[in-house]
Design a protein around this motif. Structure first.
Motif, PDB file in Angstrom:
ATOM      1  N   THR A 188       1.116  15.479  15.791  1.00  0.00           N
ATOM      2  CA  THR A 188       0.108  14.473  15.461  1.00  0.00           C
ATOM      3  C   THR A 188      -1.153  15.094  14.884  1.00  0.00           C
ATOM      4  O   THR A 188      -2.057  14.373  14.483  1.00  0.00           O
ATOM      5  CB  THR A 188      -0.286  13.655  16.705  1.00  0.00           C
ATOM      6  N   ARG A 189      -1.232  16.422  14.842  1.00  0.00           N
ATOM      7  CA  ARG A 189      -2.406  17.113  14.321  1.00  0.00           C
ATOM      8  C   ARG A 189      -2.209  17.479  12.857  1.00  0.00           C
ATOM      9  O   ARG A 189      -1.122  17.871  12.450  1.00  0.00           O
ATOM     10  CB  ARG A 189      -2.686  18.374  15.133  1.00  0.00           C
ATOM     11  N   SER A 190      -3.281  17.363  12.092  1.00  0.00           N
ATOM     12  CA  SER A 190      -3.220  17.589  10.651  1.00  0.00           C
ATOM     13  C   SER A 190      -2.992  19.033  10.295  1.00  0.00           C
ATOM     14  O   SER A 190      -2.430  19.333   9.236  1.00  0.00           O
ATOM     15  CB  SER A 190      -4.518  17.116  10.000  1.00  0.00           C
TER      16      SER A 190
ATOM     17  N   MET B  84       0.602  21.929   9.901  1.00  0.00           N
ATOM     18  CA  MET B  84       0.689  20.544  10.357  1.00  0.00           C
ATOM     19  C   MET B  84       1.552  20.525  11.618  1.00  0.00           C
ATOM     20  O   MET B  84       2.428  21.380  11.804  1.00  0.00           O
ATOM     21  CB  MET B  84       1.276  19.640   9.276  1.00  0.00           C
TER      22      MET B  84
ATOM     23  N   ARG C 293      -3.450  11.116  14.858  1.00  0.00           N
ATOM     24  CA  ARG C 293      -2.825  10.171  13.922  1.00  0.00           C
ATOM     25  C   ARG C 293      -2.368  10.840  12.625  1.00  0.00           C
ATOM     26  O   ARG C 293      -2.071  10.164  11.658  1.00  0.00           O
ATOM     27  CB  ARG C 293      -3.790   9.029  13.617  1.00  0.00           C
ATOM     28  N   SER C 294      -2.293  12.166  12.610  1.00  0.00           N
ATOM     29  CA  SER C 294      -1.919  12.889  11.410  1.00  0.00           C
ATOM     30  C   SER C 294      -0.616  13.651  11.638  1.00  0.00           C
ATOM     31  O   SER C 294       0.213  13.230  12.428  1.00  0.00           O
ATOM     32  CB  SER C 294      -3.069  13.830  10.998  1.00  0.00           C
TER      33      SER C 294
ATOM     34  N   LEU D 269      -8.425  10.785  14.131  1.00  0.00           N
ATOM     35  CA  LEU D 269      -7.508  10.740  12.991  1.00  0.00           C
ATOM     36  C   LEU D 269      -6.787  12.072  12.813  1.00  0.00           C
ATOM     37  O   LEU D 269      -5.564  12.126  12.631  1.00  0.00           O
ATOM     38  CB  LEU D 269      -8.282  10.376  11.726  1.00  0.00           C
ATOM     39  N   LEU D 270      -7.544  13.170  12.879  1.00  0.00           N
ATOM     40  CA  LEU D 270      -6.962  14.488  12.618  1.00  0.00           C
ATOM     41  C   LEU D 270      -6.151  15.020  13.784  1.00  0.00           C
ATOM     42  O   LEU D 270      -5.198  15.781  13.583  1.00  0.00           O
ATOM     43  CB  LEU D 270      -8.070  15.484  12.267  1.00  0.00           C
TER      44      LEU D 270
ATOM     45  N   GLY E 220       1.517  11.022  11.057  1.00  0.00           N
ATOM     46  CA  GLY E 220       0.724  10.415   9.995  1.00  0.00           C
ATOM     47  C   GLY E 220       1.454  10.363   8.667  1.00  0.00           C
ATOM     48  O   GLY E 220       1.416   9.351   7.966  1.00  0.00           O
ATOM     49  N   VAL E 221       2.123  11.457   8.305  1.00  0.00           N
ATOM     50  CA  VAL E 221       2.799  11.507   7.004  1.00  0.00           C
ATOM     51  C   VAL E 221       4.001  10.571   6.980  1.00  0.00           C
ATOM     52  O   VAL E 221       4.258   9.893   5.978  1.00  0.00           O
ATOM     53  CB  VAL E 221       3.225  12.949   6.668  1.00  0.00           C
TER      54      VAL E 221
ATOM     55  N   ASP F 189       6.227  11.269  15.680  1.00  0.00           N
ATOM     56  CA  ASP F 189       5.858  12.684  15.701  1.00  0.00           C
ATOM     57  C   ASP F 189       7.014  13.550  16.191  1.00  0.00           C
ATOM     58  O   ASP F 189       6.867  14.755  16.356  1.00  0.00           O
ATOM     59  CB  ASP F 189       4.639  12.910  16.597  1.00  0.00           C
TER      60      ASP F 189
END
Length: 392
Positions: free
Chosen positions: A229-231, A226, A260-261, A256-257, A265-266, A271
């Motif tokens: 901002t990337r999943s 993670m 926004r992740s 999103l991935l 995201g979490v 970020d």
């Protein structure tokens, strides 16, 4: 002299190196492009009277080229560029020409947040100095030494052979660590090393004898750990669910991935590790805990790929500056024999393991620009020429 341009998704780093010298003459870092610009200059270059303009990367690169053209006695013999994706063909730096540009443009979908920016820098230099040699240095090249099993996904063989293997990124940062590490730990540097490049983008690399054995990123810069901002890696079924059951388009899932992740995201807050560490919100703590957990878990995986662990190296903006993250990761890896010295870690020493510990733990500054200069100098030779005049 060699000029280096290192374009990120929202930043631009520039450095000037004299032939054969490790220290840059000066460095320029423009962060927050497209948002809140922040200019940092080190060395003997004064840009205070003409700050970069608000706008996109093209505007910032145009500003930088205009400033370079006004510098007296700037005698360049080449410009080196960080190019994130070099595909399967490039195992080292390459001279820029029309064929290479077309090849790199075709790879842009695999690194959409980075590849166009690197190509924009190449175009800007070509406009300023049409006859000046340009060299592309690839983040993917360092990982081309991996065994086939480390490079293939469990997908139909034809897709792999059609140019869809695991590539890996941050290779210029890892190459710099591999080159500098023997000065710090001697022969141990040729052993089983895991390097954690932790920044807004993050990945790990397993190295043996200074060569890449395995890495956490794959085909694109989205996989693995993670990030800001990337999943990082997620269950592919999640992607299918978002499209098939939630009605999202492929572009919406990509947004999103990619944007926004991760930590943003979490946490739902930021970020930026510094912002999250200062927050009392439980969501901020959970995001940081998950980040450290994922780093430790993947480090264990890479230690298995290496058959053991002889040293751990932290680099990148977070790796260099976030002592709490380092402490959390090393605490989770105590089962592998890591023994962190809290005092050394808090002071940001180069060696942060306890005296007498069997596994060195190091903090090393990232210097992709110096590695690019090294590769560029090796490709273009040592003959100095005056910078061509700008086009009329």
């Amino acid at each position: 002299m060699i000029l280096i341009l290192n374009a990120g998704s929202s930043s631009l780093r520039c450095a000037l190196f004299r032939d054969g010298q490790d220290a840059a003459v000066w460095r320029v870092h423009v962060a927050g492009i497209g948002n809140a610009l922040k200019l940092t200059v080190t060395g003997g270059l004064d840009l205070a009277d003409d700050p970069p303009p608000d706008g996109d990367l093209d505007a910032v690169v145009g500003w930088l080229m205009a400033r370079m053209l006004r510098l007296p006695d700037l005698r360049l013999r080449a410009v080196g560029h960080r190019i994130v994706h070099g595909g399967t063909r490039h195992v080292g730096p390459a001279r820029v020409d029309e064929g290479l540009i077309a090849e790199l443009e075709a790879l842009a979908p695999f690194a959409p947040g980075h590849q166009p920016q690197g190509l924009a820098c190449i175009a800007a230099v070509g406009g300023a100095w049409p006859d000046l040699p340009q060299v592309a240095c690839f983040d993917t090249a360092f990982h081309r030494t991996q065994d086939r099993l480390a490079q293939i996904e469990a997908i139909p063989r034809g897709l792999t052979e059609d140019g869809l293997p695991r590539f890996g990124f941050h290779g210029l940062s890892y190459a710099h660590v591999a080159r500098m590490l023997p000065r710090l730990i001697g022969k141990t540097a040729k052993g089983r090393i895991v390097v954690a490049h932790l920044g807004h983008g993050a990945s790990l690399c397993a190295m043996a004898d200074g060569r890449s054995v395995a890495t956490t990123m794959g085909l694109t810069t989205l996989g693995g750990l993670m990030m800001g901002t990337r999943s990082g890696t997620v269950d592919p079924g999640l992607v299918l669910h978002l499209i098939q059951s939630r009605g999202m388009t492929a572009s919406e899932v990509a947004d999103l991935l990619e944007r926004r992740s991760g930590l943003l995201g979490v946490s739902g807050i930021s970020d930026d590790v510094r912002v999250l560490e200062a927050s009392e919100a439980p969501e901020a703590r959970e995001a940081l805990d998950l980040f450290a957990y994922r780093i430790a878990r993947e480090t264990g995986s890479l230690a298995v790929a290496l058959g053991g662990l002889d040293a751990l190296v932290f680099t990148g903006g977070i790796g260099e500056n976030a002592a709490a993250i380092r402490a959390d990761v090393c605490g989770r890896l105590a089962c592998l024999g890591l023994d962190l010295d809290p005092g050394r870690n808090d002071r940001g020493c180069t060696r942060i393991e306890r005296v007498g510990a069997t596994i060195p733990i190091l903090v090393m500054p990232a210097d992709e620009e110096r590695e690019i200069a090294q590769e560029t100098e090796g490709l273009v030779g040592t003959r100095m020429t005056a910078s061509p005049s700008p086009p009329s």
